[in-house]
Design a protein around this motif. Structure first.
Motif, short mmCIF file in Angstrom:
data_model
loop_
_atom_site.label_atom_id
_atom_site.label_comp_id
_atom_site.label_asym_id
_atom_site.label_seq_id
_atom_site.Cartn_x
_atom_site.Cartn_y
_atom_site.Cartn_z
N THR A 1 93.44 -9.87 76.11
CA THR A 1 93.66 -8.84 75.26
C THR A 1 93.67 -7.47 75.78
OG1 THR A 1 93.81 -10.23 73.52
CG2 THR A 1 94.14 -7.98 72.90
N VAL A 2 94.61 -6.84 75.71
CA VAL A 2 94.58 -5.35 76.47
C VAL A 2 95.04 -4.32 75.41
CG1 VAL A 2 95.27 -3.59 78.27
CG2 VAL A 2 94.91 -6.30 78.91
N ALA A 3 94.26 -3.28 75.11
CA ALA A 3 94.42 -2.12 74.23
C ALA A 3 94.94 -0.97 75.10
CB ALA A 3 93.29 -2.05 73.32
N VAL A 4 96.22 -0.62 74.70
CA VAL A 4 96.74 0.45 75.39
C VAL A 4 96.85 1.81 74.41
CG1 VAL A 4 99.16 1.29 76.33
CG2 VAL A 4 98.26 -0.93 76.72
N TRP A 5 96.12 2.55 74.72
CA TRP A 5 96.02 4.08 74.10
C TRP A 5 96.95 4.90 74.67
CZ3 TRP A 5 90.23 5.75 73.09
CH2 TRP A 5 89.66 4.54 72.50
N GLY A 6 98.13 5.27 73.95
CA GLY A 6 99.09 6.24 74.36
C GLY A 6 100.15 5.75 74.80
N LEU A 7 101.37 6.28 74.17
CA LEU A 7 102.79 5.54 74.73
C LEU A 7 103.64 6.76 75.38
CD1 LEU A 7 103.48 3.12 71.67
CD2 LEU A 7 102.37 2.58 73.96
N THR A 8 103.37 8.18 74.66
CA THR A 8 104.48 9.15 75.30
C THR A 8 103.87 9.38 76.66
OG1 THR A 8 102.73 10.73 74.27
CG2 THR A 8 104.45 10.01 72.78
N PHE A 9 104.66 10.13 77.29
CA PHE A 9 104.57 10.45 78.90
C PHE A 9 103.54 11.49 78.88
CE2 PHE A 9 107.51 13.95 78.15
CZ PHE A 9 107.19 14.98 79.02
N LYS A 10 103.21 12.10 77.97
CA LYS A 10 102.32 13.46 77.82
C LYS A 10 101.79 13.59 76.62
CE LYS A 10 103.25 17.63 78.40
NZ LYS A 10 103.92 18.81 78.92
N GLN B 1 90.17 -3.92 68.64
CA GLN B 1 89.42 -4.80 68.16
C GLN B 1 89.65 -5.99 68.84
OE1 GLN B 1 87.33 -4.16 65.65
NE2 GLN B 1 86.67 -6.17 65.50
N GLN B 2 88.70 -6.64 69.50
CA GLN B 2 88.75 -7.91 70.10
C GLN B 2 89.52 -7.80 71.50
OE1 GLN B 2 86.95 -10.96 69.29
NE2 GLN B 2 85.92 -9.27 68.13
N ALA B 3 89.73 -6.82 72.01
CA ALA B 3 90.51 -6.57 73.37
C ALA B 3 89.30 -6.65 74.55
CB ALA B 3 91.10 -5.11 73.21
N ASP B 4 89.69 -7.05 75.31
CA ASP B 4 89.10 -7.20 76.83
C ASP B 4 89.08 -6.06 77.43
OD1 ASP B 4 88.51 -10.28 76.94
OD2 ASP B 4 90.91 -10.02 76.61
N ALA B 5 89.99 -5.02 77.51
CA ALA B 5 90.08 -3.69 77.97
C ALA B 5 90.80 -2.83 77.23
CB ALA B 5 90.62 -4.03 79.48
N ILE B 6 90.39 -1.54 77.35
CA ILE B 6 91.20 -0.45 76.91
C ILE B 6 92.03 0.15 78.35
CG2 ILE B 6 91.15 1.93 76.10
CD1 ILE B 6 88.71 0.93 74.58
N GLY C 1 83.39 -3.57 68.66
CA GLY C 1 84.36 -4.44 68.35
C GLY C 1 85.33 -4.91 69.32
N MET C 2 84.92 -4.79 70.43
CA MET C 2 85.66 -5.48 71.66
C MET C 2 85.11 -6.66 72.27
SD MET C 2 86.64 -1.96 73.83
CE MET C 2 87.47 -3.13 75.21
N ARG C 3 86.06 -7.41 72.83
CA ARG C 3 85.36 -8.65 73.50
C ARG C 3 84.73 -8.30 74.76
NH1 ARG C 3 89.97 -13.18 72.79
NH2 ARG C 3 90.81 -11.81 74.61
N GLY C 4 85.45 -7.43 75.47
CA GLY C 4 85.01 -7.07 76.85
C GLY C 4 84.68 -5.71 77.04
N ASN C 5 84.43 -5.31 77.98
CA ASN C 5 83.97 -3.72 77.89
C ASN C 5 84.60 -3.00 79.12
OD1 ASN C 5 82.72 -5.05 80.29
ND2 ASN C 5 80.69 -3.83 80.09
#
Length: 452
Positions: free
Chosen positions: A319-328, A386-391, A411-415
């Motif tokens: 599970t991957v947590a993506v922070w930020g969707l806008t191009f800037k 939460q429970q993500a393997d990576a940000i 709160g994550m599964r990975g780091n």
């Protein structure tokens, strides 16, 4: 007083109209979307841009700003008309001018006097001259004249209002004194501020816009390719960029390594100028290479995540947590955002993807319809992780600096923390909780060495 018309209420037209109304001009902005016009007349901006909604409401209260869906109204009540509609890229990379020509036809149909017509949208070289020829033909036999000029915008999204109020330069391509004098009236405030002005012909003005964006795209692709090499040879891309930027012939601007450029300008403008070159028998090898390098950069970022997280060559079960969707940051614009292709790549390799963005999720839900059923939208950074393997940090929103790293890490599964903007390079508060992967430094080099 000059009456100003703006045809198109996107990022360029809306900001331009609102700023001109703040100078005391009576500005009429037109758009074919009637629901959008209704919201604008209530002072509600359809886009996120710092300072814009306040300008809209101020212009409406003062009676200087009017929004309409009537092309006839905006044409017949204006002395100068700015064309500010979209010129998106076609599949072959050429600019789609259908919206421009729709507007030009409406101008020709409703014109009721001498007008100055200004191309504000980014248009292929020669478009303004074609517009002038078309309108001259339509007006033959009438007492009216259309004076066509090119006046490209140089706005940075997230800073568009401030850039409009205090531009770095004003470029005017015109071949009639009537057009030049009209635009001097419109930009009288900038002339008084000693903003640099360049008066030239229409083709040169159009070319300056493409040349500027293409050069910046080349610069970004260049530093990104060096970042990939740096990771393999143990060099530090941030120090490389600093060292290069100390040379005033180069400057430090646009030397920040990342996941590739995006947004509404660089991707389509580089493709469009390459298309113009091809049609005129001149292949633009440098710009073409920048485009190819940008595509490579995004693919490399996905591969980097996969190589780090996968057990069996895929990301299934991750599970991957993506922070930020806008191009800037400081915009809600997701057009050509690298986040889209990174997310697609992660999904294609079997990962589950959760996303959070301070301003981009509304637009993503509206336009990334192919992803909507495959990703999970979250209400905060903490929920997303939460429970993500990576940000994977894709956009350097300032609010991310205030994240509770201990809470998020626990709160994550990975780091794993993939910082695609090097926003937290050397930040001990982040490095103590995560296995940190920046762009342009090897896993066991800077800045990890400082955290060990």
């Amino acid at each position: 007083m000059v009456n100003v018309g703006v045809m198109g209420t996107g990022y360029v037209g809306l900001v331009h109209g609102a700023v001109l109304s703040s100078y005391g001009f009576r500005v009429t902005c037109m758009d074919v979307d009637k629901q959008k016009i209704e919201r604008l007349n209530q002072g509600i901006s359809p886009i996120y841009e710092p300072g814009l909604e306040e300008l809209l409401q101020s212009g409406l209260r003062a009676g200087n700003l009017v929004f309409t869906a009537s092309a006839q109204q905006v044409v017949q009540t204006s002395d100068v008309l700015f064309i500010a509609v979209g010129t998106p890229a076609k599949e072959d990379g050429s600019a789609d001018l259908s919206y421009v020509w729709d507007v030009v036809q409406q101008i020709g149909k409703h014109i009721n006097g001498h007008k100055v017509i200004v191309s504000k949208s980014t248009m292929p070289v020669g478009t303004s001259r074609s517009i002038a020829m078309y309108l001259d033909g339509m007006l033959r036999g009438t007492p009216y004249r259309a004076h066509v000029a090119s006046n490209p915008e140089f706005l940075r999204q997230g800073k568009a209002v401030s850039d409009s109020l205090s531009p770095s330069r004003v470029v005017i391509g015109a071949e009639s004194d009537e057009a030049v004098q009209m635009l001097k009236k419109v930009y009288a405030t900038h002339l008084e501020q000693d903003v640099p002005f360049l008066f030239t012909n229409r083709e040169t003005a159009e070319m300056i816009k493409y040349a500027s964006n293409s050069f910046l795209a080349v610069k970004i692709s260049f530093i990104n390719e060096l970042a990939l090499l740096s990771e393999k040879v143990g060099a530090k891309i941030q120090d490389i960029a600093t060292g290069m930027g100390m040379d005033d012939r180069i400057s430090p601007h646009f030397l920040q390594a990342g996941p590739g450029y995006g947004g509404s300008c660089f991707p389509k403008d580089t493709q469009a100028i390459v298309d113009v070159g091809r049609k005129n028998g001149e292949e633009l090898y440098v710009v073409r290479a920048a485009i190819a390098a940008n595509e490579k950069q995004k693919a490399k970022m996905v591969s980097k995540i996969e190589e780090t997280l996968s057990f069996d060559g895929t990301l299934k079960g991750r599970t991957v947590a993506v922070w930020g969707l806008t191009f800037k940051p400081d915009t809600d614009d997701i057009r050509y955002s690298p986040s889209y292709e990174i997310i697609q790549g992660l999904l294609g390799r079997g990962a589950a993807v959760k996303v959070y963005c301070p301003q981009g999720m509304k637009q993503a839900k509206l336009y990334w319809t192919d992803l909507n059923g495959r990703i999970q939208y979250c209400g905060s950074e903490a929920e997303c992780s939460q429970q993500a393997d990576a940000i994977v940090l894709m956009t350097e929103w300032e609010q991310f600096r205030a994240a509770n790293w201990e809470k998020i890490a626990r709160g994550m599964r990975g780091n794993a923390f993939f910082d695609m903007r090097n926003m937290f390079a050397g930040d001990a508060s982040v490095l103590q909780w995560f296995k940190y992967y920046p762009v342009g430094a090897s896993e066991y080099g800077y800045p990890l060495r400082e955290a060990q």
